[in-house]
Design an enzyme around this catalytic site. Structure first.
Site, PDB file in Angstrom:
ATOM      1  CG  LEU A 144      -2.139  -0.906   1.213  1.00 52.28           C
ATOM      2  CD1 LEU A 144      -2.892  -0.797   2.530  1.00 52.28           C
ATOM      3  CD2 LEU A 144      -3.071  -0.588   0.053  1.00 52.28           C
ATOM      4  CG  ASP A 145       0.201   4.139  -2.890  1.00 48.11           C
ATOM      5  OD1 ASP A 145       0.909   3.228  -3.350  1.00 48.11           O
ATOM      6  OD2 ASP A 145      -0.741   4.672  -3.510  1.00 48.11           O
ATOM      7  CB  THR A 146       3.943   6.152   2.335  1.00 45.49           C
ATOM      8  OG1 THR A 146       5.030   5.376   1.819  1.00 45.49           O
ATOM      9  CG2 THR A 146       4.278   6.627   3.731  1.00 45.49           C
TER      10      THR A 146
END
Length: 371
Positions: free
Chosen positions: A235-237
């Site tokens: 998942l993106d940060t």
């Protein structure tokens, strides 16, 4: 003078002139022994002792007139028709028991037997005897959380358990949890050697187990685990939501491979107004620099003025795929949350909380990818 006459008449034992005294004297000398002898003969025939010969002691044994044990109260207490402890015949007969063997004698006997059979080949016991390899199936099911051992035995009896594709109805079958495939009602059972967790990743957490720059990462949530875990996908940060952690390599590989098409659902906050054909455009495909990206499902969840909350479902896992699609369509994403990964939903799990997946959820994941 009368006295001499009475004495002389009693001693003479004469006729009727003796009167009553003569009759008693004759009866005492001749008839009484005969009557007493008849009574003794009658008692001997019936086997009953005379009253003065009966004994009522409980502890000892009395002999009757014929040499046998007495039938009085003491015999009943020692064990007769009315109950009580019976004495052994040997004790009654006065026989002596054999002395007990010493331990040294038993030890020498055992040593001789060992020497006698030392050179003989050992007999191989059948496979059903003794301990076998593996664990009992009901024990593995109980440890995996399917219920008590009795409840797991009932699952086997009902034909709801499969072992390597075959239904098992026999109790006590031994299995290897790391190699054998066990299913209950068509869903694979997670054994103790495999762990499965779902984390609601907060924004700002890096999707790695270790970060060289010292940023907060996924590994910080599982530092107390002895088994090494790894994340399923990324998942993106700045993206929040559900991310899976496991040590089952094959399952993690299939969940992220495009071949199996596991769907992920996202909630995205964007600014409107939105055209009606936005959903159709996303389903037909949005051209990106690395190829077309298509959504499997799109709908508007909430609308407050220009603020829209939309739901996007797709089976691709390319980097920043949802953000790139909506941005290419003209609607940059303000906030993004992944609400489900395949059949596993986020539900009311709080941000930053880690929970272990249930056996049913693990079975649903494995069924999704054909395990």
């Amino acid at each position: 003078m009368r006295s001499s006459g009475r004495n002389s008449s009693g001693n003479s034992g004469g006729g009727k002139s003796g009167g009553r005294g003569n009759f008693r004297g004759a009866g005492g000398g001749a008839s009484r022994p005969k009557a007493g002898g008849d009574r003794d003969d009658k008692q001997k025939r019936t086997g009953k002792p005379r009253p003065e010969e009966r004994r009522y002691d409980v502890g000892g044994s009395s002999e009757g007139s014929r040499g046998g044990p007495a039938k009085g109260r003491g015999a009943a207490a020692r064990g007769g028709a009315k109950g009580g402890p019976r004495q052994s015949p040997q004790r009654d007969a006065g026989r002596r028991t054999a002395p007990a063997r010493s331990r040294e004698y038993d030890a020498r006997t055992e040593e001789r037997n060992r020497e006698r059979y030392a050179d003989k080949p050992q007999v191989k016991t059948p496979k059903t005897a003794g301990d076998q390899e593996g664990e009992r199936l009901q024990k593995v099911l109980a440890r995996a959380g399917m219920g008590s051992r009795r409840a797991c035995e009932e699952l086997i009896e009902a034909g709801r358990v499969e072992l390597n594709g075959q239904i098992v109805i026999e109790q006590g079958v031994r299995v290897d949890p790391d190699k054998d495939e066990i299913k209950v009602d068509g869903l694979t059972v997670a054994t103790q050697s495999h762990l499965f967790f779902a984390l609601n990743k907060p924004a700002g957490v890096v999707s790695t187990m270790e970060d060289p720059d010292g940023r907060q990462c996924l590994g910080d949530y599982v530092t107390n685990r002895e088994t090494r875990l790894f994340h399923v996908g990324r998942l993106d940060t700045e993206t929040e939501g559900i991310i899976l952690l496991t040590n089952h390599g094959e399952l993690a590989h299939r969940l992220t491979h495009p071949k199996y098409g596991v769907k992920k659902t996202y909630l995205a906050a964007i600014q409107g107004p939105l055209p009606r054909e936005l959903g159709k455009r996303l389903k037909d495909g949005i051209p990106l620099e690395d190829g077309y990206a298509r959504a499997d499902h799109f709908r508007v969840v909430e609308n407050t003025g220009k603020n829209y909350l939309v739901e996007v479902t797709l089976h691709e896992g390319r980097k920043h795929i949802v953000r790139r699609m909506l941005s290419e369509a003209g609607f940059p994403v303000d906030k993004l949350v992944r609400t489900s990964f395949g059949p596993i939903g986020l539900g009311d799990q709080k941000s930053g909380w880690l929970r272990r997946l249930t056996n049913t959820e693990v079975g649903m994941l494995m069924k999704e990818v054909g395990l």
